[in-house]
Design a protein around this motif. Structure first.
Motif, short mmCIF file in Angstrom:
data_model
loop_
_atom_site.label_atom_id
_atom_site.label_comp_id
_atom_site.label_asym_id
_atom_site.label_seq_id
_atom_site.Cartn_x
_atom_site.Cartn_y
_atom_site.Cartn_z
N ASN A 10 4.32 11.81 -6.19
CA ASN A 10 5.13 10.99 -5.28
C ASN A 10 4.81 9.51 -5.44
N ILE A 11 3.51 9.21 -5.59
CA ILE A 11 3.13 7.81 -5.77
C ILE A 11 3.67 7.28 -7.10
N ALA A 12 3.62 8.11 -8.14
CA ALA A 12 4.17 7.70 -9.43
C ALA A 12 5.67 7.40 -9.32
N ALA A 13 6.39 8.23 -8.54
CA ALA A 13 7.82 7.98 -8.35
C ALA A 13 8.06 6.67 -7.61
N LEU A 14 7.24 6.41 -6.58
CA LEU A 14 7.37 5.15 -5.85
C LEU A 14 7.12 3.95 -6.77
N ARG A 15 6.10 4.08 -7.63
CA ARG A 15 5.81 2.99 -8.58
C ARG A 15 7.02 2.70 -9.47
N LEU A 48 1.09 -2.96 -6.39
CA LEU A 48 1.15 -1.68 -5.69
C LEU A 48 -0.24 -1.05 -5.66
N LEU A 49 -0.72 -0.73 -4.44
CA LEU A 49 -2.05 -0.16 -4.25
C LEU A 49 -1.91 1.30 -3.83
N PRO A 50 -2.32 2.27 -4.68
CA PRO A 50 -2.17 3.68 -4.30
C PRO A 50 -3.34 4.16 -3.43
N LEU A 61 0.84 -1.19 0.00
CA LEU A 61 0.00 0.00 0.00
C LEU A 61 0.88 1.25 0.00
N LEU A 62 0.68 2.13 -1.00
CA LEU A 62 1.43 3.39 -1.12
C LEU A 62 0.48 4.53 -0.74
N VAL A 63 0.79 5.25 0.35
CA VAL A 63 -0.11 6.30 0.85
C VAL A 63 0.60 7.65 0.76
N ASP A 64 0.13 8.52 -0.13
CA ASP A 64 0.68 9.86 -0.29
C ASP A 64 -0.38 10.73 -0.96
N SER A 65 -0.59 11.94 -0.45
CA SER A 65 -1.62 12.81 -1.03
C SER A 65 -1.17 13.43 -2.35
N ILE A 66 0.11 13.33 -2.70
CA ILE A 66 0.63 13.90 -3.94
C ILE A 66 0.78 12.78 -4.97
N ALA A 67 0.07 12.90 -6.08
CA ALA A 67 0.07 11.84 -7.10
C ALA A 67 1.47 11.61 -7.67
#
Length: 357
Positions: A241-246, A256-258, A233-239
């Motif tokens: 940041n989640i794209a970078a984690l992916r 990966l679950l955003p 689970l990837l938890v971040d309010s900024i899209a």
């Protein structure tokens, strides 16, 4: 191969600064490159690349060169010189985005955790000795109180004036006994807290050793992919940041679950199984912050066992780290984080989940 090649074109500032210092040290030895390579049993081509900036040298090469220069001058290397070269070397490794930088970061974290463990052991020993000393003193005071009571019984009728003196002494004994008992309770609580910190530090050492092993294996050519898939689970309010984690975690080949808010993260956790890890941003825009989200996750019997790694945009100090671990986090990473470090940490927790299931 006897002469130094010019510095390579287009070198980053950090690499150029390191090479400049190394070339200056080498020049002071007044020896050919080939002869120095033979002295240190190194490949002349590798030494040439180290000094021209086309390859970042390992730290043992830098330290050997510094020691050789100091020996030729009849003195030991100064701590200041070692500190300057250490800083230049780490900056050069970081700008090169090499696995060695991840290894160095994890080595530093392991050293820090080991220092915390050893400090806790020493503090535990001091507190244990203090506790035993107070307990011994309480035993002595109990004997003294008993003796004082016997003396009072014998002299009560004959020495009325001395009875007042006894009462004062007896009150002092009782006061000191009560004070020491209070100190004992405090020392016992401190000892319990030190034991807890020691256990946490040992657990962190074990995790960091496994993460170092994970990076070593990937540097030697092994793939990141575990033997089975889990959900992360990837938890971040900024899209973004989640794209970078992916992008960073794609090599590990997990689902990966955003989630862009605490409420969405809790809904996902209620509806899915096989979640091996949660990457949770401390700084959330609107609604709950990362600490509140982690607290709510750990309150639920369904999700309290899932490990949480906090991601923060600031270098965390002791207070924020304490808040994170108190909220249930197993690790704390500052942005911008090293991709190799993040992959190593995630891969280890996925393997731990697969071993337990």
């Amino acid at each position: 191969m006897g002469e130094l090649l010019p510095l390579a074109d287009g070198l980053p500032t950090e690499v150029r600064a390191l090479c400049g210092n190394l070339r200056e040290l080498f020049s002071s030895l007044d020896v050919t490159l080939r002869r120095y390579a033979a002295r240190r049993s190194r490949d002349p081509g590798a030494v040439s690349r180290y000094l021209s900036g086309t390859r970042i040298p390992p730290w043992d090469f830098v330290l050997d060169l510094l020691n050789d220069v100091a020996e030729s001058q009849g003195a030991a290397p100064t701590p200041e010189a070692i500190t300057v070269l250490t800083d230049l070397h780490r900056k050069a490794l970081k700008i090169s985005n090499a696995p060695k930088h991840a290894l160095q970061l994890l080595q530093d974290q392991l050293a820090e955790a080991d220092r915390a463990s050893r400090a806790a052991v020493i503090e535990r020993q001091v507190l244990t000795e203090a506790l035993q000393e107070r307990q011994r003193r309480v035993g002595e005071l109990l004997v003294q109180i008993s003796q004082s009571e016997a003396l009072r019984s014998r002299q009560a009728q004959e020495l009325a004036a001395e009875m007042e003196l006894y009462r004062a002494r007896y009150a002092d004994f009782e006061s000191e006994r009560d004070r020491l008992r209070s100190v004992i309770l405090q020392l016992e609580r401190q000892l319990e807290e030190v034991n807890r910190r020691h256990i946490q530090a040992e657990q962190r050492c074990e995790l960091l050793e496994r993460q170092l092993a994970a990076v070593d294996e990937r540097v030697s050519g092994e793939e990141w992919k575990p033997r089975s898939k889990t959900k992360i689970l990837l938890v971040d309010s900024i899209a973004g940041n989640i794209a970078a984690l992916r992008g960073i975690l794609s090599a590990i080949d997990q689902e990966l679950l955003p989630a862009h808010s605490g409420e969405q993260a809790l809904e996902i956790l209620d509806s899915v199984d096989s979640v091996s890890l949660i990457l949770l941003s401390v700084e959330m825009q609107g609604g709950m912050d990362g600490f509140e989200i982690a607290t709510r996750i750990k309150r639920r019997s369904r999700t309290r066992h899932i490990p949480i790694i906090f991601l923060t945009a600031e270098m965390h100090g002791p207070h924020s780290a304490f808040r994170g671990y108190a909220a249930g986090a197993v690790d704390y990473i500052s942005k911008p984080f090293d991709p190799w470090v993040l992959r190593a940490k995630v891969a280890v927790f996925v393997e731990l989940y697969l071993q337990a299931h």
